[in-house]
Design a protein around this motif. Structure first.
Motif, PDB file in Angstrom:
ATOM      1  N   ILE A  84     -50.816  24.537  -4.956  1.00  0.00           N
ATOM      2  CA  ILE A  84     -50.157  23.798  -3.936  1.00  0.00           C
ATOM      3  C   ILE A  84     -49.458  24.541  -2.706  1.00  0.00           C
ATOM      4  CG2 ILE A  84     -48.244  21.763  -3.499  1.00  0.00           C
ATOM      5  CD1 ILE A  84     -48.599  21.393  -6.685  1.00  0.00           C
ATOM      6  N   PRO A  85     -50.069  24.415  -1.677  1.00  0.00           N
ATOM      7  CA  PRO A  85     -49.467  25.222  -0.583  1.00  0.00           C
ATOM      8  C   PRO A  85     -47.986  24.991  -0.102  1.00  0.00           C
ATOM      9  CG  PRO A  85     -50.685  23.793   0.335  1.00  0.00           C
ATOM     10  CD  PRO A  85     -50.979  23.550  -0.844  1.00  0.00           C
ATOM     11  N   ASN A  86     -47.285  25.844  -0.179  1.00  0.00           N
ATOM     12  CA  ASN A  86     -45.840  25.712   0.090  1.00  0.00           C
ATOM     13  C   ASN A  86     -45.496  25.191   1.741  1.00  0.00           C
ATOM     14  OD1 ASN A  86     -45.306  26.443  -2.412  1.00  0.00           O
ATOM     15  ND2 ASN A  86     -45.168  28.352  -1.790  1.00  0.00           N
ATOM     16  N   THR A  87     -45.963  24.070   2.017  1.00  0.00           N
ATOM     17  CA  THR A  87     -45.731  23.676   3.683  1.00  0.00           C
ATOM     18  C   THR A  87     -45.104  22.546   3.785  1.00  0.00           C
ATOM     19  OG1 THR A  87     -48.121  22.616   3.101  1.00  0.00           O
ATOM     20  CG2 THR A  87     -48.047  24.714   4.196  1.00  0.00           C
ATOM     21  N   LYS A  88     -44.270  22.069   2.975  1.00  0.00           N
ATOM     22  CA  LYS A  88     -43.507  20.780   2.892  1.00  0.00           C
ATOM     23  C   LYS A  88     -42.843  20.883   4.241  1.00  0.00           C
ATOM     24  CE  LYS A  88     -42.550  16.895   0.803  1.00  0.00           C
ATOM     25  NZ  LYS A  88     -43.226  16.259   1.812  1.00  0.00           N
ATOM     26  N   VAL A  89     -42.195  21.832   4.526  1.00  0.00           N
ATOM     27  CA  VAL A  89     -41.414  21.963   5.814  1.00  0.00           C
ATOM     28  C   VAL A  89     -41.986  22.165   7.265  1.00  0.00           C
ATOM     29  CG1 VAL A  89     -41.199  24.677   5.964  1.00  0.00           C
ATOM     30  CG2 VAL A  89     -39.095  22.962   6.103  1.00  0.00           C
ATOM     31  N   PHE A  90     -43.490  22.215   7.028  1.00  0.00           N
ATOM     32  CA  PHE A  90     -44.219  22.459   8.319  1.00  0.00           C
ATOM     33  C   PHE A  90     -44.857  21.117   8.536  1.00  0.00           C
ATOM     34  CE2 PHE A  90     -43.773  26.507   6.552  1.00  0.00           C
ATOM     35  CZ  PHE A  90     -43.059  27.197   7.289  1.00  0.00           C
TER      36      PHE A  90
ATOM     37  N   SER B  25     -56.217  18.370   4.803  1.00  0.00           N
ATOM     38  CA  SER B  25     -56.045  17.287   3.764  1.00  0.00           C
ATOM     39  C   SER B  25     -55.281  17.821   2.468  1.00  0.00           C
ATOM     40  CB  SER B  25     -57.244  16.433   3.343  1.00  0.00           C
ATOM     41  OG  SER B  25     -58.152  17.450   3.040  1.00  0.00           O
ATOM     42  N   GLN B  26     -55.408  18.998   2.095  1.00  0.00           N
ATOM     43  CA  GLN B  26     -54.629  19.479   0.928  1.00  0.00           C
ATOM     44  C   GLN B  26     -53.219  20.181   1.197  1.00  0.00           C
ATOM     45  OE1 GLN B  26     -56.673  19.717  -2.008  1.00  0.00           O
ATOM     46  NE2 GLN B  26     -57.872  18.416  -0.834  1.00  0.00           N
ATOM     47  N   GLY B  27     -53.043  20.199   2.561  1.00  0.00           N
ATOM     48  CA  GLY B  27     -51.698  20.748   2.825  1.00  0.00           C
ATOM     49  C   GLY B  27     -51.617  22.191   3.372  1.00  0.00           C
TER      50      GLY B  27
ATOM     51  N   VAL C 171     -50.989  30.665   2.253  1.00  0.00           N
ATOM     52  CA  VAL C 171     -50.671  29.583   2.971  1.00  0.00           C
ATOM     53  C   VAL C 171     -51.754  28.786   3.598  1.00  0.00           C
ATOM     54  CG1 VAL C 171     -49.463  30.447   5.001  1.00  0.00           C
ATOM     55  CG2 VAL C 171     -48.628  28.080   3.953  1.00  0.00           C
ATOM     56  N   HIS C 172     -52.813  29.784   3.942  1.00  0.00           N
ATOM     57  CA  HIS C 172     -53.779  28.955   4.679  1.00  0.00           C
ATOM     58  C   HIS C 172     -55.291  29.625   3.797  1.00  0.00           C
ATOM     59  CE1 HIS C 172     -55.398  33.077   5.905  1.00  0.00           C
ATOM     60  NE2 HIS C 172     -54.333  33.242   5.969  1.00  0.00           N
ATOM     61  N   ASP C 173     -54.815  30.535   3.155  1.00  0.00           N
ATOM     62  CA  ASP C 173     -56.440  30.940   2.577  1.00  0.00           C
ATOM     63  C   ASP C 173     -56.414  30.674   1.063  1.00  0.00           C
ATOM     64  OD1 ASP C 173     -58.272  32.687   1.333  1.00  0.00           O
ATOM     65  OD2 ASP C 173     -56.876  34.211   0.918  1.00  0.00           O
ATOM     66  N   HIS C 174     -57.137  29.518   0.662  1.00  0.00           N
ATOM     67  CA  HIS C 174     -57.315  29.119  -0.766  1.00  0.00           C
ATOM     68  C   HIS C 174     -58.658  29.778  -1.335  1.00  0.00           C
ATOM     69  CE1 HIS C 174     -60.320  26.234   1.174  1.00  0.00           C
ATOM     70  NE2 HIS C 174     -59.413  26.000   1.738  1.00  0.00           N
ATOM     71  N   ARG C 175     -59.307  30.669  -0.729  1.00  0.00           N
ATOM     72  CA  ARG C 175     -60.536  31.270  -1.136  1.00  0.00           C
ATOM     73  C   ARG C 175     -60.293  32.662  -2.093  1.00  0.00           C
ATOM     74  NH1 ARG C 175     -65.803  30.818  -0.339  1.00  0.00           N
ATOM     75  NH2 ARG C 175     -67.024  32.676  -0.634  1.00  0.00           N
ATOM     76  N   TYR C 176     -59.393  33.219  -1.351  1.00  0.00           N
ATOM     77  CA  TYR C 176     -59.389  34.971  -2.004  1.00  0.00           C
ATOM     78  C   TYR C 176     -58.480  34.875  -2.698  1.00  0.00           C
ATOM     79  CZ  TYR C 176     -63.110  35.667   1.304  1.00  0.00           C
ATOM     80  OH  TYR C 176     -64.210  35.638   1.954  1.00  0.00           O
ATOM     81  N   ARG C 177     -56.965  34.381  -2.083  1.00  0.00           N
ATOM     82  CA  ARG C 177     -55.777  34.468  -2.924  1.00  0.00           C
ATOM     83  C   ARG C 177     -55.255  35.679  -3.873  1.00  0.00           C
ATOM     84  NH1 ARG C 177     -57.381  28.936  -5.009  1.00  0.00           N
ATOM     85  NH2 ARG C 177     -57.975  29.868  -6.765  1.00  0.00           N
ATOM     86  N   GLN C 178     -55.615  36.764  -3.133  1.00  0.00           N
ATOM     87  CA  GLN C 178     -55.134  38.173  -3.859  1.00  0.00           C
ATOM     88  C   GLN C 178     -54.006  38.645  -2.972  1.00  0.00           C
ATOM     89  OE1 GLN C 178     -56.969  39.157  -6.788  1.00  0.00           O
ATOM     90  NE2 GLN C 178     -57.450  36.787  -6.489  1.00  0.00           N
ATOM     91  N   ALA C 179     -53.108  39.287  -3.722  1.00  0.00           N
ATOM     92  CA  ALA C 179     -52.212  40.217  -3.130  1.00  0.00           C
ATOM     93  C   ALA C 179     -52.789  41.136  -2.118  1.00  0.00           C
ATOM     94  CB  ALA C 179     -51.291  40.935  -4.176  1.00  0.00           C
ATOM     95  N   ILE C 180     -53.704  41.656  -2.164  1.00  0.00           N
ATOM     96  CA  ILE C 180     -54.220  42.585  -1.268  1.00  0.00           C
ATOM     97  C   ILE C 180     -54.735  41.665  -0.088  1.00  0.00           C
ATOM     98  CG2 ILE C 180     -56.584  42.841  -2.336  1.00  0.00           C
ATOM     99  CD1 ILE C 180     -54.752  45.711  -0.568  1.00  0.00           C
TER     100      ILE C 180
END
Ligand code: NDP
Length: 328
Positions: free
Chosen positions: A261-267, A275-277, A298-307
């Motif tokens: 769940i992206p943390n975008t409620k405030v945006f 559509s996924q937020g 917050v925009h990248d649901h593909r890689y999701r790595q710290a680096i």
């Protein structure tokens, strides 16, 4: 206590001298303090922009909830997730970024300077980097919280190698679950894929690969209803939702891969979200609002790595630098 002659303004001046008034205007405000936010802070400050990070109440992002991180380059013997984030924070502060552990409750991107509101303060800035990340969706079980970092994980790439020769559970039926289950077979003796439906949502090619993998055992129409153990995960209870029958599996780890769940409620209604937020990027790290950029999960649901998040933080800061230089 009363001032002898001068009324309340002098009293206020005395008690809150001007020099100690909180600074509220910055060139750049970065919202979020995970690898993306800290890296953006380092780059913005080194580019001589007056930079504030509003880190939220629990700074550090998802890595604060992990144990050892072995895949962040520069640490030959790995590093604990919380230690990595403390190091990043200190490095960011040393570069000159101000960090305030406060949560943003609203933003106004309609006019410049932009306004960023926390519960107690209003800040102004010329550019914003949104780096609030995403949170793994939880199953909502009590044992999930109890065994977080002690057998319950939300990232196979991060934690898989710690579970060599053990039986593991992966929960979910999407691409992440199948990718994680397939990845985990490199280490685990067996991977139990537990999915609440009788068919997967994952792409066909990934499904075929998983079905052909003899180490993956599928449990259809099933939910994990309990997680238990002594110091770490040892058992999970599965319930078949069709038959209502329960069974216990002896497993060393449970990987939850039921989406993020992206943390975008405030945006919401402030920048364009999909559509996924997730924040929609228009051109590299630019969002739908000129002067507002985004970096990391917050925009990248593909890689999701710290680096990769850190990399996006660097990119957003370079884009901010160009934007501020051009719009001066
Ligand atoms: P998805 O939303 O695609 O899938 C989530 C899965 O979890 C679904 O199977 C869903 O079940 C299940 N689920 C959701 N909530 C619960 C719950 N409370 N309890 C049990 N199960 C639950 O998320 P992913 O993270 O898999 O993927 C996100 C996006 O990233 C997708 O667009 C995906 O294609 C992409 N991706 C691509 C990859 C690649 O191309 N290599 C790798 C990973 C992700 P149900 O099916 O019943 O809804």
């Amino acid at each position: 206590m009363m001032a002898a002659d001068s009324g309340s303004s002098v009293l206020i001046e005395k008690e809150f001298p001007k020099s100690e008034k909180k600074k509220t205007t910055y060139d750049v405000i970065i919202i979020g303090a995970g690898p993306a936010g800290y890296t953006a802070g380092i780059y913005c400050s080194r580019a001589k922009h007056d930079t504030l990070i509003l880190s939220g109440i629990l700074p550090g992002g998802q890595l604060v909830n992990t144990t050892e991180v072995e895949n962040y380059p520069g640490f030959e013997n790995g590093i604990m997730g919380p230690d990595l984030m403390i190091t990043m924070r200190k490095q960011t502060e040393r570069m000159g970024t101000t960090i305030i552990d406060d949560e943003v409750v609203d933003v106004d991107f309609r006019h410049k300077p932009f306004k960023i509101l926390t519960a107690s303060e209003e800040y102004e800035c010329r550019a914003v980097i949104i780096a609030t990340g995403a949170s793994p969706r939880k199953l909502g079980l009590q044992g999930e919280a109890t065994f977080g970092g002690r057998g319950v994980s939300y990232c196979a790439t991060c934690d898989g190698p710690f579970f060599r020769n053990q039986e593991l559970i992966v929960v979910g039926g999407g691409d992440s679950a199948i990718e994680e289950a397939t990845f985990l077979t490199k280490f685990a003796s067996r991977v139990h894929l537990v999915h609440r439906k009788d068919q997967l949502r994952a792409s066909k090619i990934m499904q075929e690969r998983a079905f052909a993998n003899s180490k993956i055992q599928f449990h259809w129409n099933s939910e994990v209803t309990d997680i238990s153990g002594d110091q770490k995960v040892q058992k999970a209870t599965l319930k078949n939702t069709k038959t209502n029958e329960s069974a216990t599996l002896n497993v060393g780890g449970i990987f939850v891969a039921v989406g993020h769940i992206p943390n975008t409620k405030v945006f919401e209604n402030r920048v364009e979200l999909d559509s996924q937020g997730y924040v929609v990027l228009k051109d590299h790290t630019k969002t739908s609002v000129e002067g507002v950029f985004a970096a990391g999960d917050v925009h990248d649901h593909r890689y999701r790595q710290a680096i990769t998040a850190a990399g996006f933080g660097c990119m957003a800061a370079i884009d901010v630098d160009r934007y501020l230089t051009e719009s001066k």
